[in-house]
Design an enzyme around this catalytic site. Sequence first.
Site, mmCIF file in Angstrom:
data_model
loop_
_atom_site.group_PDB
_atom_site.id
_atom_site.type_symbol
_atom_site.label_atom_id
_atom_site.label_comp_id
_atom_site.label_asym_id
_atom_site.label_seq_id
_atom_site.Cartn_x
_atom_site.Cartn_y
_atom_site.Cartn_z
ATOM 1 N N HIS A 279 31.885 47.559 -32.257
ATOM 2 C CA HIS A 279 33.184 48.238 -32.337
ATOM 3 C C HIS A 279 33.597 48.581 -33.773
ATOM 4 O O HIS A 279 34.012 49.704 -34.059
ATOM 5 C CB HIS A 279 34.281 47.368 -31.709
ATOM 6 C CG HIS A 279 33.941 46.822 -30.370
ATOM 7 N ND1 HIS A 279 33.239 47.533 -29.428
ATOM 8 C CD2 HIS A 279 34.196 45.618 -29.789
ATOM 9 C CE1 HIS A 279 33.090 46.808 -28.332
ATOM 10 N NE2 HIS A 279 33.652 45.630 -28.535
ATOM 11 N N ASP B 271 29.593 51.018 -25.667
ATOM 12 C CA ASP B 271 30.509 50.362 -26.594
ATOM 13 C C ASP B 271 31.872 50.845 -26.108
ATOM 14 O O ASP B 271 32.245 51.999 -26.350
ATOM 15 C CB ASP B 271 30.277 50.822 -28.040
ATOM 16 C CG ASP B 271 31.259 50.161 -29.001
ATOM 17 O OD1 ASP B 271 32.422 49.956 -28.612
ATOM 18 O OD2 ASP B 271 30.871 49.870 -30.140
ATOM 19 N N HIS B 272 32.591 49.984 -25.400
ATOM 20 C CA HIS B 272 33.780 50.496 -24.688
ATOM 21 C C HIS B 272 34.864 51.016 -25.633
ATOM 22 O O HIS B 272 35.721 51.781 -25.218
ATOM 23 C CB HIS B 272 34.338 49.450 -23.714
ATOM 24 C CG HIS B 272 35.136 48.362 -24.350
ATOM 25 N ND1 HIS B 272 34.550 47.337 -25.058
ATOM 26 C CD2 HIS B 272 36.472 48.138 -24.403
ATOM 27 C CE1 HIS B 272 35.512 46.534 -25.507
ATOM 28 N NE2 HIS B 272 36.676 46.987 -25.125
HETATM 29 C C1 BG6 Z 1 34.465 42.891 -26.343
HETATM 30 C C2 BG6 Z 1 34.222 41.576 -27.006
HETATM 31 O O1 BG6 Z 1 33.417 43.783 -26.630
HETATM 32 O O2 BG6 Z 1 35.683 43.446 -26.819
HETATM 33 C C3 BG6 Z 1 35.388 40.635 -26.754
HETATM 34 O O3 BG6 Z 1 33.041 40.996 -26.483
HETATM 35 C C4 BG6 Z 1 36.685 41.297 -27.177
HETATM 36 O O4 BG6 Z 1 35.215 39.413 -27.444
HETATM 37 C C5 BG6 Z 1 36.818 42.664 -26.543
HETATM 38 O O5 BG6 Z 1 37.759 40.450 -26.766
HETATM 39 C C6 BG6 Z 1 38.035 43.400 -27.056
HETATM 40 O O6 BG6 Z 1 38.218 44.561 -26.300
HETATM 41 P P1 BG6 Z 1 39.646 45.210 -26.161
HETATM 42 O O7 BG6 Z 1 39.396 46.468 -25.413
HETATM 43 O O8 BG6 Z 1 40.491 44.222 -25.411
HETATM 44 O O9 BG6 Z 1 40.154 45.431 -27.541
#
Ligand code: BG6
Length: 339
Positions: A132, A69-70
């Site tokens: 997230h 989960d980045h």
């Molecule tokens: C991803 C989703 O996990 O996170 C995307 O699949 C979303 O839809 C993205 O745009 C948002 O990541 P960040 O790091 O740009 O906030």
Amino acid sequence: GGNHLFYLSVPPAVYAVVAEGLGAAELAHSAGWVRLAVEKPHGHDLASAHELARRLLHVVQEDQVYRVDHYLGKETVQNILMFRFANAVFEPVWNSTYIDHVQITVAEQLGVGERAGYFDQAGLLRDMFQNHMLQLLALVAMEAPALFDATCLHDEKARVLDAVRLRPEDVVRGQYAAGTVGGVHLKGYRDEQGIAAESRSETYVAARLAIDTPRWRGVPFYLRSGKRLRCRKSEIAVAFKPVARSIFQPLTPRDLTPNLLVFNIQPDEGVALMIQAKKPGPKLCMCDLNLDVSYREAFHTDPPEAYERLLLDCMCGDRSLFLREDIIEKSWSLLAPIL
Ligand code: BG6
């Protein structure tokens, strides 16, 4: 005979197929370590998440799987626990006696872009909430882990997710429509390439959750996230209750703005605390004073990419910032009635 890290950033439909292929090719065992980093989505509901786990765990052990989960790799997200548990001043007031409500917002300006195929199947609840948003919630609301290690962290996250109460009637969903913003015409969701004209997939979700623990009883948590919103902004706002009584007559507690603590997750990474202060001058005038710290200015550096940290942790064998299977399944269970 060396160490192997396989990073599955492939279509979700082939996660298990790839893992089974590695197993069949005898690449899942080595004299060194073998690890499998798996991108999200981790299933599209409870049953599929469970089935994916079953197939992966047929090839490797749970402690070899690094489910990504980045958001957990973002510096500002990691900082939530330092903030809460490495400072003496916040934890004593981190409860329903002092906190009125919490708002967690992940707003994106981008639309669905080139990911129509995936997104229209998923919708925002699956795409952002299951992972997230619930992870941010867990970090804000969890109890202190006994130790700062993967098992203790995951145990506390699992506990707080068990206590989350989410009723379908406390959730609203929306979909962006065509419109003109700042003179620029933007397509509606259904006009995007690859989206069906009658698609009902949601691009916005707002929800009110409760957490049924002594710490949080009666404190609403408002979570919202959407695509194509006015600006890109992710933040966690902790709104405190007003002071119990005011000595500054004729000002009443209602005249004093309650404190607000904001974790700016992105794009202007930092943390801000709104307090009441005296306006300079001979009269007694209160004003809001925002103690606002920018990480860029404080640390003289841009926060690193979340993935730098996550891939490094895979190599170092630290699963703290990854998702344990039971946490994924609890998150899906929570969303099941709404899905
Ligand atoms: C991803 C989703 O996990 O996170 C995307 O699949 C979303 O839809 C993205 O745009 C948002 O990541 P960040 O790091 O740009 O906030």
